[in-house]
Design a protein around this motif. Structure first.
Motif, PDB file in Angstrom:
ATOM      1  N   ARG A   1     -25.433  22.749  26.466  1.00  0.00           N
ATOM      2  CA  ARG A   1     -26.492  23.687  26.875  1.00  0.00           C
ATOM      3  C   ARG A   1     -26.533  23.797  28.406  1.00  0.00           C
TER       4      ARG A   1
ATOM      5  N   SER B   1     -31.092  23.069  28.201  1.00  0.00           N
ATOM      6  CA  SER B   1     -32.096  22.111  27.710  1.00  0.00           C
ATOM      7  C   SER B   1     -31.547  20.692  27.810  1.00  0.00           C
TER       8      SER B   1
ATOM      9  N   THR C   1     -27.273  19.331  22.894  1.00  0.00           N
ATOM     10  CA  THR C   1     -27.881  18.798  24.119  1.00  0.00           C
ATOM     11  C   THR C   1     -27.183  17.522  24.599  1.00  0.00           C
TER      12      THR C   1
ATOM     13  N   ILE D   1     -24.196  30.022  22.527  1.00  0.00           N
ATOM     14  CA  ILE D   1     -24.732  28.853  23.252  1.00  0.00           C
ATOM     15  C   ILE D   1     -25.580  29.306  24.439  1.00  0.00           C
TER      16      ILE D   1
END
Ligand code: HEC
Length: 165
Positions: free
Chosen positions: A83, A132, A64, A126
């Motif tokens: 992400r 996110s 992230t 991924i």
């Protein structure tokens, strides 16, 4: 009547089988992608707290992006939120991105040498995690104002000589 049913079943079978085979393949690709990401150390830089937790972080937090910068002669770079990147890149775009030179300490030269199949597996993995988190802070050029915590890489020319080097 029975004949007709058999014929219909025979025609349907390949149609039923192919999506199942496809799903099986992509599960294998996702597993391989997870392995490559773990072994490739991507989380070490792209997942906050991963090193401190010795890798024991829920996968939902993986990749992230890092709010801590790496500073050196190149300026201050931040490991991005993969992400979010992967949510916008197509698989073909990823093959190009994966082979694009990056600033330190991103080990892009190792990633660039993976086969298309391995890179596609990383993509599948991924993407399977879904988008996110927030974007990582933007790169700051040398001498610019840095507003986040950062790690400084200073090459020491006055370091004592190590025997044999
Ligand atoms: C030692 C730290 C480090 C490791 C390990 C690392 N990265 Fe990076 N990565 C970075 C930094 C820093 C940047 C930003 C570089 C820049 O801005 O040019 C970056 C940038 C990227 C980018 C460009 C997009 C973006 O959001 O910044 C991709 C894609 C990427 N890394 C993928 C990976 C993958 C996949 C792995 C594992 C194989 C990996 N990285 C391992 C530090 C790292």
């Amino acid at each position: 009547m029975k004949m007709k049913f058999l014929l219909a079943a025979a025609l349907l079978l390949p149609a039923l089988q192919s999506p199942m085979a496809g799903a099986g393949e992509s599960t294998a690709a996702i597993e391989r992608g997870r392995f490559l990401v773990k072994f490739g150390g991507c989380n070490d830089c792209h997942t906050p707290g991963y090193g401190e937790a010795a890798g024991k972080l829920p996968e939902s937090t993986w990749l992230t992006g890092m709010p801590v910068g790496f500073q050196g002669p190149w300026g201050t770079s931040y490991p991005g939120n993969l992400r979010l990147d992967f949510a916008k890149w197509s698989e073909e775009e990823w093959l190009v991105q994966a082979r694009t030179p990056r600033m330190p300490p991103m080990p892009w030269f190792g990633l660039a040498e993976l086969s298309d199949d391995d890179l596609r597996a990383i993509y599948q993995y991924i993407r399977s995690l879904g988008p996110s988190g927030q974007p990582a802070p933007a790169y700051v050029a040398p001498g610019g104002v840095v507003t986040t915590p950062y790690i400084v890489f200073v090459p020491r020319v006055d370091a004592p000589k190590v025997a044999g080097r």
